[in-house]
Design a protein around this motif. Structure first.
Motif, PDB file in Angstrom:
ATOM      1  N   ALA A 100      29.814  41.708  29.352  1.00 30.06           N
ATOM      2  CA  ALA A 100      30.536  42.136  28.153  1.00 30.06           C
ATOM      3  C   ALA A 100      31.726  43.012  28.526  1.00 30.06           C
ATOM      4  N   ALA A 101      31.815  43.396  29.806  1.00 33.03           N
ATOM      5  CA  ALA A 101      32.892  44.278  30.269  1.00 33.03           C
ATOM      6  C   ALA A 101      34.037  43.490  30.907  1.00 33.03           C
ATOM      7  N   ASN A 102      34.264  42.249  30.445  1.00 33.04           N
ATOM      8  CA  ASN A 102      35.358  41.442  30.991  1.00 33.04           C
ATOM      9  C   ASN A 102      36.722  42.092  30.797  1.00 33.04           C
ATOM     10  N   TRP A 103      36.828  42.993  29.827  1.00 33.50           N
ATOM     11  CA  TRP A 103      38.099  43.673  29.566  1.00 33.50           C
ATOM     12  C   TRP A 103      38.586  44.447  30.788  1.00 33.50           C
ATOM     13  N   VAL A 104      37.675  44.745  31.719  1.00 32.95           N
ATOM     14  CA  VAL A 104      38.059  45.465  32.934  1.00 32.95           C
ATOM     15  C   VAL A 104      39.111  44.677  33.718  1.00 32.95           C
ATOM     16  N   ALA A 105      39.121  43.348  33.581  1.00 37.10           N
ATOM     17  CA  ALA A 105      40.105  42.517  34.286  1.00 37.10           C
ATOM     18  C   ALA A 105      41.538  42.883  33.912  1.00 37.10           C
ATOM     19  N   LEU A 106      41.711  43.494  32.749  1.00 33.99           N
ATOM     20  CA  LEU A 106      43.062  43.887  32.319  1.00 33.99           C
ATOM     21  C   LEU A 106      43.648  44.978  33.211  1.00 33.99           C
ATOM     22  N   VAL A 107      42.798  45.832  33.764  1.00 34.71           N
ATOM     23  CA  VAL A 107      43.293  46.971  34.551  1.00 34.71           C
ATOM     24  C   VAL A 107      43.995  46.507  35.828  1.00 34.71           C
ATOM     25  N   PRO A 108      43.325  45.721  36.713  1.00 31.66           N
ATOM     26  CA  PRO A 108      44.050  45.256  37.898  1.00 31.66           C
ATOM     27  C   PRO A 108      45.228  44.350  37.544  1.00 31.66           C
ATOM     28  N   SER A 109      45.104  43.589  36.454  1.00 35.70           N
ATOM     29  CA  SER A 109      46.200  42.696  36.064  1.00 35.70           C
ATOM     30  C   SER A 109      47.430  43.489  35.638  1.00 35.70           C
ATOM     31  N   LEU A 110      47.223  44.560  34.877  1.00 39.96           N
ATOM     32  CA  LEU A 110      48.344  45.395  34.436  1.00 39.96           C
ATOM     33  C   LEU A 110      49.031  46.046  35.631  1.00 39.96           C
ATOM     34  N   VAL A 111      48.233  46.530  36.573  1.00 41.21           N
ATOM     35  CA  VAL A 111      48.804  47.172  37.768  1.00 41.21           C
ATOM     36  C   VAL A 111      49.589  46.165  38.599  1.00 41.21           C
ATOM     37  N   THR A 112      49.008  44.985  38.818  1.00 40.64           N
ATOM     38  CA  THR A 112      49.674  44.002  39.677  1.00 40.64           C
ATOM     39  C   THR A 112      50.930  43.422  39.030  1.00 40.64           C
ATOM     40  N   VAL A 113      50.900  43.233  37.722  1.00 38.75           N
ATOM     41  CA  VAL A 113      52.095  42.723  37.030  1.00 38.75           C
ATOM     42  C   VAL A 113      53.238  43.735  37.131  1.00 38.75           C
ATOM     43  N   THR A 114      52.920  44.993  36.935  1.00 41.68           N
ATOM     44  CA  THR A 114      53.937  46.040  37.070  1.00 41.68           C
ATOM     45  C   THR A 114      54.483  46.081  38.487  1.00 41.68           C
ATOM     46  N   LEU A 115      53.584  46.005  39.464  1.00 46.46           N
ATOM     47  CA  LEU A 115      54.005  46.038  40.862  1.00 46.46           C
ATOM     48  C   LEU A 115      54.861  44.821  41.209  1.00 46.46           C
ATOM     49  N   ALA A 116      54.497  43.658  40.683  1.00 48.71           N
ATOM     50  CA  ALA A 116      55.281  42.446  40.942  1.00 48.71           C
ATOM     51  C   ALA A 116      56.710  42.607  40.440  1.00 48.71           C
ATOM     52  N   GLY A 117      56.860  43.200  39.255  1.00 45.64           N
ATOM     53  CA  GLY A 117      58.203  43.438  38.720  1.00 45.64           C
ATOM     54  C   GLY A 117      59.005  44.381  39.592  1.00 45.64           C
ATOM     55  N   GLY A 152      30.196  46.065  37.461  1.00 46.08           N
ATOM     56  CA  GLY A 152      28.797  46.267  37.825  1.00 46.08           C
ATOM     57  C   GLY A 152      28.299  47.656  37.460  1.00 46.08           C
ATOM     58  N   LEU A 153      29.137  48.667  37.676  1.00 45.22           N
ATOM     59  CA  LEU A 153      28.753  50.041  37.329  1.00 45.22           C
ATOM     60  C   LEU A 153      28.540  50.197  35.821  1.00 45.22           C
ATOM     61  N   LEU A 154      29.428  49.583  35.036  1.00 45.65           N
ATOM     62  CA  LEU A 154      29.293  49.668  33.580  1.00 45.65           C
ATOM     63  C   LEU A 154      28.024  48.972  33.101  1.00 45.65           C
ATOM     64  N   ASP A 155      27.763  47.788  33.663  1.00 46.63           N
ATOM     65  CA  ASP A 155      26.538  47.073  33.281  1.00 46.63           C
ATOM     66  C   ASP A 155      25.300  47.890  33.637  1.00 46.63           C
ATOM     67  N   ALA A 172      21.329  43.439  37.856  1.00 49.15           N
ATOM     68  CA  ALA A 172      22.473  42.624  38.283  1.00 49.15           C
ATOM     69  C   ALA A 172      23.703  43.500  38.505  1.00 49.15           C
ATOM     70  N   GLY A 173      23.914  44.479  37.615  1.00 46.61           N
ATOM     71  CA  GLY A 173      25.047  45.386  37.768  1.00 46.61           C
ATOM     72  C   GLY A 173      24.967  46.184  39.049  1.00 46.61           C
ATOM     73  N   ARG A 174      23.778  46.595  39.393  1.00 48.94           N
ATOM     74  CA  ARG A 174      23.590  47.360  40.634  1.00 48.94           C
ATOM     75  C   ARG A 174      23.908  46.502  41.855  1.00 48.94           C
ATOM     76  N   ARG A 175      23.447  45.252  41.841  1.00 51.02           N
ATOM     77  CA  ARG A 175      23.720  44.353  42.962  1.00 51.02           C
ATOM     78  C   ARG A 175      25.216  44.078  43.100  1.00 51.02           C
ATOM     79  N   VAL A 176      25.882  43.855  41.973  1.00 50.83           N
ATOM     80  CA  VAL A 176      27.328  43.580  41.988  1.00 50.83           C
ATOM     81  C   VAL A 176      28.079  44.769  42.578  1.00 50.83           C
ATOM     82  N   ALA A 177      27.715  45.984  42.155  1.00 45.67           N
ATOM     83  CA  ALA A 177      28.390  47.179  42.663  1.00 45.67           C
ATOM     84  C   ALA A 177      28.165  47.353  44.156  1.00 45.67           C
ATOM     85  N   LEU A 178      26.944  47.109  44.608  1.00 47.10           N
ATOM     86  CA  LEU A 178      26.634  47.249  46.038  1.00 47.10           C
ATOM     87  C   LEU A 178      27.415  46.238  46.883  1.00 47.10           C
ATOM     88  N   LEU A 179      27.448  44.992  46.438  1.00 49.67           N
ATOM     89  CA  LEU A 179      28.185  43.968  47.174  1.00 49.67           C
ATOM     90  C   LEU A 179      29.677  44.278  47.203  1.00 49.67           C
TER      91      LEU A 179
END
Length: 246
Positions: A100-117, A152-155, A172-179
């Motif tokens: 449900a925390a897919n919105w987190v994808a916006l953070v790296p995308s916003l940073v990378t788009v700004t950096l690309a410009g 993973g941390l949020l989950d 599952a969130g714990r495993r994702v964060a560890l990996l």
């Protein structure tokens, strides 16, 4: 006869300006695609050929094409960094776990788009400007693995109750964060290999936060600590791209 390197003639040329426009416009479309994708229900967003995913993929290809034009004009370090900024959002939405925390994808995308410009404009104005390649790779590690780690941390932190579904989400969130932490360890390693000790020291805590999920007493605080460790790691890797070794 001029003795300037060929790339110097590329400053403000039609090809570099075209490349800059392609990168900026396509990056904006890419960000819009990620935004629309993040707003979809989890099951819809998980489809490999979901409409918003396709927008992201196509926009990333156009950004890479713009980077190719920069490479032709001689601005290869900037071109490499721009390609990486296009690939990061694609990797994030491909690897991101169903959450449900897919919105987190916006953070790296916003940073990378700004950096690309920034990189595109800089390549037009200063074609010879250097960008540290290992720092670019470290930045990619931090953005991709860090974004997935935070999901993973949020989950883990916000899965309350003792139902089977809640416990499964928490585990599952714990495993994702560890990996993710195992991958994040490479960011300070890459920076150290490039002779950037201060940047390596600034990125190391982010990996330690993820790895702390292995200790139950520390796991509960990992999401909070990551709010401090994450931005410092991102800032350190970006600074390392544009500065000399220290």
């Amino acid at each position: 006869m001029s003795t300037d390197p060929p790339a110097a003639d590329a400053r403000g040329s039609p090809m570099t300006v075209t490349a800059c426009v392609l990168v900026i416009v396509a990056s904006a479309v890419l960000l819009k695609g990620v935004y629309d994708w993040a707003g979809q229900p989890t099951q819809v967003a998980a489809r490999p050929l979901q409409h918003d995913r396709l927008v992201v993929y196509i926009a990333a290809i156009v950004v890479i094409a713009g980077a190719g034009l920069f490479a032709i004009t001689g601005a290869r370090p900037a071109a490499f960094a721009i390609v990486v900024t296009a690939v990061i959002p694609v990797l994030v939405i491909l690897i991101l776990p169903k959450s449900a925390a897919n919105w987190v994808a916006l953070v790296p995308s916003l940073v990378t788009v700004t950096l690309a410009g920034v990189l595109a404009v800089r390549a037009v104005v200063v074609p010879h400007a250097q960008v540290a390649p290992l720092a670019v790779v470290a930045f990619a590690v931090v953005m991709v693995a860090g974004g997935i780690m935070f999901v993973g941390l949020l989950d883990f932190a916000f899965s309350f109750g003792s139902t089977e579904e809640s416990l499964r989400t928490k585990s599952a969130g714990r495993r994702v964060a560890l990996l993710s932490g195992v991958v994040l360890v490479w960011a300070p390693v890459l920076l150290m290999l490039d002779g950037r000790r201060w940047a390596a020291a600034a990125t190391a805590p982010m990996a330690l936060v993820a790895l702390s999920m292995a200790v139950r007493q520390l796991a509960e605080w990992a999401a909070v600590v990551s709010l401090l460790a994450g931005p410092s790691a991102v800032a350190a890797t970006i600074q390392a791209m544009f500065t000399s070794r220290r």
